[in-house]
Design a protein around this motif. Structure first.
Motif, PDB file in Angstrom:
ATOM      1  N   TYR A 123      -8.356 -95.144  30.249  1.00 51.80           N
ATOM      2  CA  TYR A 123      -9.742 -94.853  30.211  1.00 51.80           C
ATOM      3  C   TYR A 123     -10.289 -94.477  31.255  1.00 51.80           C
ATOM      4  O   TYR A 123     -11.066 -93.299  30.962  1.00 51.80           O
ATOM      5  N   THR A 126      -9.380 -90.613  30.888  1.00 49.21           N
ATOM      6  CA  THR A 126      -9.854 -89.584  29.747  1.00 49.21           C
ATOM      7  C   THR A 126     -11.519 -89.569  30.178  1.00 49.21           C
ATOM      8  O   THR A 126     -11.956 -88.650  29.511  1.00 49.21           O
ATOM      9  N   VAL A 127     -12.086 -90.637  30.874  1.00 44.51           N
ATOM     10  CA  VAL A 127     -13.477 -90.462  31.215  1.00 44.51           C
ATOM     11  C   VAL A 127     -13.426 -88.995  32.155  1.00 44.51           C
ATOM     12  O   VAL A 127     -14.312 -88.175  32.007  1.00 44.51           O
ATOM     13  N   HIS A 130     -12.933 -86.143  29.854  1.00 46.08           N
ATOM     14  CA  HIS A 130     -14.102 -86.090  29.079  1.00 46.08           C
ATOM     15  C   HIS A 130     -15.239 -85.484  29.625  1.00 46.08           C
ATOM     16  O   HIS A 130     -15.846 -84.630  29.323  1.00 46.08           O
ATOM     17  N   TYR A 151      -5.219 -92.315  18.601  1.00 44.96           N
ATOM     18  CA  TYR A 151      -6.233 -91.423  19.123  1.00 44.96           C
ATOM     19  C   TYR A 151      -6.512 -90.158  18.458  1.00 44.96           C
ATOM     20  O   TYR A 151      -7.743 -89.536  18.827  1.00 44.96           O
ATOM     21  N   LYS A 155     -13.079 -87.740  18.601  1.00 44.68           N
ATOM     22  CA  LYS A 155     -13.692 -86.845  19.701  1.00 44.68           C
ATOM     23  C   LYS A 155     -13.857 -87.433  20.974  1.00 44.68           C
ATOM     24  O   LYS A 155     -13.522 -86.914  21.914  1.00 44.68           O
ATOM     25  N   HIS A 156     -14.413 -88.652  20.828  1.00 54.01           N
ATOM     26  CA  HIS A 156     -14.699 -89.503  22.125  1.00 54.01           C
ATOM     27  C   HIS A 156     -13.637 -90.244  22.322  1.00 54.01           C
ATOM     28  O   HIS A 156     -13.686 -91.686  22.110  1.00 54.01           O
ATOM     29  N   ASN A 159     -14.506 -93.731  24.381  1.00 54.06           N
ATOM     30  CA  ASN A 159     -15.089 -94.832  23.287  1.00 54.06           C
ATOM     31  C   ASN A 159     -13.933 -95.661  22.645  1.00 54.06           C
ATOM     32  O   ASN A 159     -13.801 -96.862  22.312  1.00 54.06           O
ATOM     33  N   ARG A 160     -12.864 -94.685  22.302  1.00 51.45           N
ATOM     34  CA  ARG A 160     -11.640 -95.272  21.286  1.00 51.45           C
ATOM     35  C   ARG A 160     -11.005 -96.480  22.094  1.00 51.45           C
ATOM     36  O   ARG A 160     -10.494 -97.256  21.965  1.00 51.45           O
ATOM     37  N   THR A 194     -18.652 -98.850  30.187  1.00 50.41           N
ATOM     38  CA  THR A 194     -19.578 -98.041  29.158  1.00 50.41           C
ATOM     39  C   THR A 194     -20.583 -97.812  29.957  1.00 50.41           C
ATOM     40  O   THR A 194     -21.318 -96.257  29.795  1.00 50.41           O
ATOM     41  N   GLU A 201     -22.518 -88.971  31.790  1.00 49.39           N
ATOM     42  CA  GLU A 201     -22.863 -88.198  30.971  1.00 49.39           C
ATOM     43  C   GLU A 201     -24.187 -87.681  31.137  1.00 49.39           C
ATOM     44  O   GLU A 201     -24.641 -86.526  30.755  1.00 49.39           O
ATOM     45  N   ASN A 205     -25.147 -83.704  31.061  1.00 50.22           N
ATOM     46  CA  ASN A 205     -25.887 -83.392  30.256  1.00 50.22           C
ATOM     47  C   ASN A 205     -27.291 -83.101  30.386  1.00 50.22           C
ATOM     48  O   ASN A 205     -28.118 -82.505  29.621  1.00 50.22           O
TER      49      ASN A 205
END
Length: 288
Positions: A123, A126-127, A130, A151, A155-156, A159-160, A194, A201, A205
């Motif tokens: 996790y 991948t964060v 990502h 997996y 795309k995210h 979250n998976r 989360t 993010e 963003n």
């Protein structure tokens, strides 16, 4: 992220030839020096313009306003960088807390211990990827249940993986390993993962408004490229290093702000996410 000794003054004073801002600005500095030299030669040897009284007054006032803008710009960028660091500190602390609770609640040889070690490590990894815009499944550890097929169509990926962690927790609850009270005690750490991802993010963003960026760059350009008109009248050919130094100071601050306002990348001054993720994985392996 560069590790350094902040007390080593002399090293940094004479580190210009390798410093990122100096290297990036060197072509522009050379061009500005040539531009100022040409104007100084034209004024001192051809035009002989009669100087006005206090020619640098206007630039002094504009320079003060520009300095205030750059201070605000740098503080805003640093706030984003520091908030990102606090979020990843939260990732570190909450992953430890989660692992400590699981290590205490699960039997010593229970297979879920290894599953959680892999899932939590995946996790945070991948964060990191990502946030950098490139999640590579080759970097993940797989289990029989959570393999590449689990997996590949998503795309995210964070979250998976979060869903997999929740699935494992509730599976242990249904098997009677965890009761409702224990399930509730794990919820804070699960939710924090989360929440932290969403905060990262938000930073990534939501860039600094483009109009603000454009305005500062325009003001720096106008200020520096009109400065020779008045500096040459006062300082003659000494205006060449003076104008170049002023440009280096103002543009260097702007470049540093640009670099640290996006703290999750791979630039020299970005957060050391690789070492943070490695540290988290090491803690998970030791605890679980």
């Amino acid at each position: 992220m560069i590790d350094y000794n902040p007390r080593n003054w002399w090293k940094f004073i004479f580190y210009f030839h390798k410093a990122d801002t100096f290297r990036k600005l060197l072509p522009a500095m050379m061009g500005l020096a040539a531009y100022t030299a040409a104007f100084a030669y034209l004024e001192n040897n051809i035009l002989h313009y009669t100087p006005i009284k206090n020619p640098l007054t206007i630039h002094s006032l504009v320079g003060f306003v520009l300095s205030l803008l750059l201070v605000f710009r740098t503080n805003t960028a640093y706030d984003r960088w520091w908030e990102g660091r606090k979020i990843w500190g939260s990732f570190t602390n909450n992953s430890r807390n989660f692992a400590l609770k699981l290590a205490t609640l699960l039997p010593e040889k229970h297979p879920s211990r290894e599953t959680f070690r892999i899932l939590i490590g995946n996790y945070v990894h991948t964060v990191k990827d990502h946030l950098r815009g490139r999640v590579n499944l080759e970097h993940l550890e797989f289990t029989e249940k959570y393999n590449r097929e689990y997996y590949k169509d998503f795309k995210h990926i964070p979250n998976r993986i979060a869903r997999a962690i929740y699935t494992e927790i509730y599976q242990l609850h249904s098997e009677g390993v965890f009761n409702a009270e224990l399930l509730l005690s794990l919820n804070n750490e699960l939710s924090s993962f989360t929440d932290n991802l969403g905060a990262c993010e938000r930073i990534k963003n939501t860039p600094i408004p483009v109009s603000y960026n454009i305005f500062i760059k325009k003001i720096i350009f106008i200020y520096v490229f009109t400065m020779p008109f008045t500096a040459v009248l006062e300082f003659k050919f000494w205006s060449i290093p003076i104008v170049t130094l002023v440009f280096y100071a103002f543009a260097g601050i702007e470049i540093m702000a640009e670099e640290i306002e996006e703290p999750f990348g791979t630039d020299a001054n970005d957060l050391g996410l690789d070492s943070i993720v490695k540290n988290i994985k090491g803690n998970l392996a030791e605890i679980l």
